[in-house]
Each structure stands twice: as C-alpha cells, then as structure tokens.
Design an enzyme around this catalytic site. Structure first.
Site, PDB file in Angstrom:
ATOM      1  N   SER A 115     -20.687  46.013 -12.884  1.00 21.23           N
ATOM      2  CA  SER A 115     -19.605  46.718 -12.186  1.00 21.23           C
ATOM      3  C   SER A 115     -19.716  46.514 -10.683  1.00 21.23           C
ATOM      4  O   SER A 115     -20.828  46.325 -10.161  1.00 21.23           O
ATOM      5  CB  SER A 115     -19.751  48.207 -12.496  1.00 21.23           C
ATOM      6  OG  SER A 115     -18.963  48.968 -11.625  1.00 21.23           O
ATOM      7  N   TYR A 139     -24.326  56.068 -12.380  1.00 21.25           N
ATOM      8  CA  TYR A 139     -23.668  55.024 -13.179  1.00 21.25           C
ATOM      9  C   TYR A 139     -23.931  53.643 -12.561  1.00 21.25           C
ATOM     10  O   TYR A 139     -24.372  52.710 -13.229  1.00 21.25           O
ATOM     11  CB  TYR A 139     -22.161  55.311 -13.260  1.00 21.25           C
ATOM     12  CG  TYR A 139     -21.361  54.123 -13.734  1.00 21.25           C
ATOM     13  CD1 TYR A 139     -21.401  53.743 -15.080  1.00 21.25           C
ATOM     14  CD2 TYR A 139     -20.607  53.346 -12.847  1.00 21.25           C
ATOM     15  CE1 TYR A 139     -20.697  52.627 -15.520  1.00 21.25           C
ATOM     16  CE2 TYR A 139     -19.903  52.242 -13.276  1.00 21.25           C
ATOM     17  CZ  TYR A 139     -19.956  51.888 -14.616  1.00 21.25           C
ATOM     18  OH  TYR A 139     -19.274  50.776 -15.036  1.00 21.25           O
ATOM     19  N   LYS A 143     -26.198  50.105 -13.790  1.00 16.22           N
ATOM     20  CA  LYS A 143     -25.716  48.718 -13.831  1.00 16.22           C
ATOM     21  C   LYS A 143     -26.637  47.822 -12.985  1.00 16.22           C
ATOM     22  O   LYS A 143     -26.988  46.721 -13.384  1.00 16.22           O
ATOM     23  CB  LYS A 143     -24.267  48.642 -13.325  1.00 16.22           C
ATOM     24  CG  LYS A 143     -23.266  49.385 -14.215  1.00 16.22           C
ATOM     25  CD  LYS A 143     -23.185  48.762 -15.595  1.00 16.22           C
ATOM     26  CE  LYS A 143     -22.304  49.537 -16.544  1.00 16.22           C
ATOM     27  NZ  LYS A 143     -22.285  48.972 -17.907  1.00 16.22           N
TER      28      LYS A 143
END
Ligand code: UDP
Length: 322
Positions: A115, A139, A143
């Site tokens: 991402s 989050y 990644k």
C-alpha cells in the site's frame, strides 16, 4: 495453479477474472470474514483461515501451486489505530504462516498487496518507490514490515516477491458482475454513490483547509481492473525469472475530494447531499504515485480514467449483487 489468498475480497475477486482471461488457473483461499463467496467467479474455492496451518499445508498438498498472490489482510486504517493487535496478528502473524507453508511446499514466488500507506506523509509528490518508508498507522506498519519480511525470506530462502503498493483502488468490473462491497464502507467513492442512492443521508467531506488547490485532500484513484491486470503482469514477470521488486500502482494523476464529489454528481446526474467537516486523523494532504517503474518493469499502463472509475462503480452500486 495460482493460490489467491483473499480472492473473495474486492481487489482479489477482480484479479481472479484477469487471471482467468490470461489463461491462469486459480484457487482462492478466503475465510469469508469480509469477503463474499459470490464474488469468486473463477477457479477453485477453499474456505479457510491463514491461521490454520493444517488447512494451509493441505491446500499446498492438494493443488499444484506455482505462485501465490497474497491479498488476505485487514485494511481499515482507523480500526488499526484502535486495535493494532488485530492488524499485527492477521497481517503479520498469519502472513508468516503463509510464507512458512510456502517454504514447506517449495513454492518460491509471491505477489504481495502492499500500500502507499508505507510512505506515511510523503515529502515528495509524485512519490517514487525510493521514497523513505515511514508509516503513520499500524495498518501501514504491517505492510512495511511484511515487505521487509519478504526481503529476509528472499535472502535466506530464495523466495522471490513483487510488492505492489496500491494507491486508491476504486471502480468495478465494467460488465457489472462484481464490485466494491465493504462493511463497514469507509472509502470516498462508494460512500458518495451510496449517498446518491439515498442509502446514507449525506457524505462528509473530511477537511477543507489542507494546503491543496481547493483545500481538500488529493488522492490518486486507480481502477480495480487496472490493479487486477498489474497482478497478472507481475505474476508473468516473476514466473519468467524476474527479480524481487516493489512497485507503485497508481495513475500519476491526483484528484481532490471536492473534484471527485463533483464528478460523481455529474455522472449520477443527481445533487448529492454533503457536509464539510473537520479532517480525519491520519490523512496526509496529498498522495500521488510516480508510476514510471511499474510501466517500465511490467509494461503496464492504467487504462481507465477517473470518470470511468466512477461510472463503473455507479453501475455496480445501482445493481449491487452482494
Ligand atoms: N474522505 C472523505 N469523506 C469520506 C471518506 C473519505 O472526505 O467519507 C476523503 C479522505 O479524507 C481522503 C479521501 O477521501 O482524503 C480518500 O479517502 P479513502 O478513505 O477513500 O481512501 P484513503 O486515501 O484513506 O486510502
């Protein structure tokens, strides 16, 4: 045979269609926690969780898997701030189970859903892949860490990877078979279209004083079918001996929240109720990809415009099947 974890999710299910179009056979592994069984229109389907080592081993024994496309992960930034443990467990611990099952089975190629959240609040626009990685939420950290784990597995075990750093995925299958269906929904375009259909009373525009041309945030919206095709290109690249790499997937063109909202009104031919509110915590003012590297390495060019993104999404939301 290609293993697609999270193939019942939004980007995964569109990728299954592109894989089939390109002649690849697939098997989806999904726990259906957020995915939809009806979205899996191609290939085999196994309902199981990445936490289930036994199910993973059995999957690799049953199917002649040559490579993995790994989508399965939690993806709500806000939730990751409140419950980081959930994100580290699923996105990292369960992701490690997958890599360890691959090692056991001798599968050495993986495409990973990364991402633009790995960049945090970038210092340069458009953002090149060489930009420092400095996530600002759990989050994004998952990644970033998983990309690093992949590098270590390559050094130690020879597993080759392509990490695809998505910018803002949106749009739907132009034939209307599948589309975006998140619960809860947090993304701009589906929320605006739901407001257009009266499924929510209004759309809130988060932040109007950003240092941008109209004061609202700028994002790089990329059609989900363009993303799906990039996965197929990345797979073909790895299967033909390509080296491990991280690539941005975006169009290189940014649109403000206000512009997206106005284009939605035009395409829907409706006046959509909205309200300007304060900024959403953790939203950087501008995220736009430098997409040169993906174009060069994968010979991939996004085909859909922002209006086509909105119109395919609008078609889906009016006739939503799940
Ligand atoms: N946004 C908004 N209202 C909403 C949802 C999103 O104004 O109800 C804005 C958000 O602040 C961001 C942009 O729309 O600037 C895209 O947000 P989205 O959640 O779709 O994707 P993100 O960029 O967070 O991955």
């Amino acid at each position: 045979m290609i293993l697609v974890t999270g193939g019942a999710g939004y980007i995964g299910s569109h990728t299954l269609l592109s894989l089939a179009d390109a002649g690849y056979e697939s098997v989806t592994l999904d726990n259906l926690c957020y995915g939809h069984r009806e979205a899996v229109l191609e290939g085999h389907f196994v309902q199981a969780d990445l936490a289930d080592n036994f199910a993973l081993d059995r999957l690799f024994e049953t199917f002649p898997i040559e490579a993995v496309i790994h989508f399965a992960a939690f993806c709500y930034v806000g939730e990751s701030m409140e419950a980081p443990e959930k994100y580290f467990s699923n996105n990292l611990v369960n992701g490690l189970n997958l890599l360890n099952a691959m090692l056991k089975a001798g599968v050495e190629k993986i495409i990973f859903s990364s991402s633009c959240a790995v960049y945090g609040d970038p210092s340069v626009i458009p953002i090149p892949e060489t930009h420092a990685k400095s996530p600002i939420n759990p989050y994004g950290l998952t990644k970033h860490f998983y990309e690093e784990i992949l590098s270590s597995y390559e050094t130690a075990h020879g597993i080759k990877h392509v990490s695809l750093r998505y910018f803002n995925a949106a749009g739907a299958d132009p034939k209307g078979r599948i589309g975006e269906s998140h619960d809860p929904e947090t993304h701009l375009i589906p929320l605006v279209l739901q407001a257009a259909l009266g499924r929510r009373s209004e759309i809130e525009i988060f932040g109007t004083n950003y240092p941008t041309s109209d004061g609202t945030c700028i994002r790089d919206y990329i059609h989900v079918c363009d993303l799906a095709e990039a996965h197929v290109s990345a797979l073909t690249y790895l299967l033909s001996g390509g080296q491990s790499i991280s690539l941005n997937l975006g169009t290189g063109k940014g649109y403000s929240v206000r512009e997206v909202f106005e284009r939605c009104q035009k395409i829907c031919q409706l006046s959509i109720p909205y309200r300007d509110v304060g900024p959403r915590p953790g939203d950087p003012p501008e995220l736009v990809a430098s997409g040169d590297k993906a174009r060069e390495i994968l010979d991939w060019n996004p085909r859909y415009s922002v209006d086509e993104i909105i119109s395919t999404a609008w078609n889906w939301h009016q006739n939503q099947k799940f």
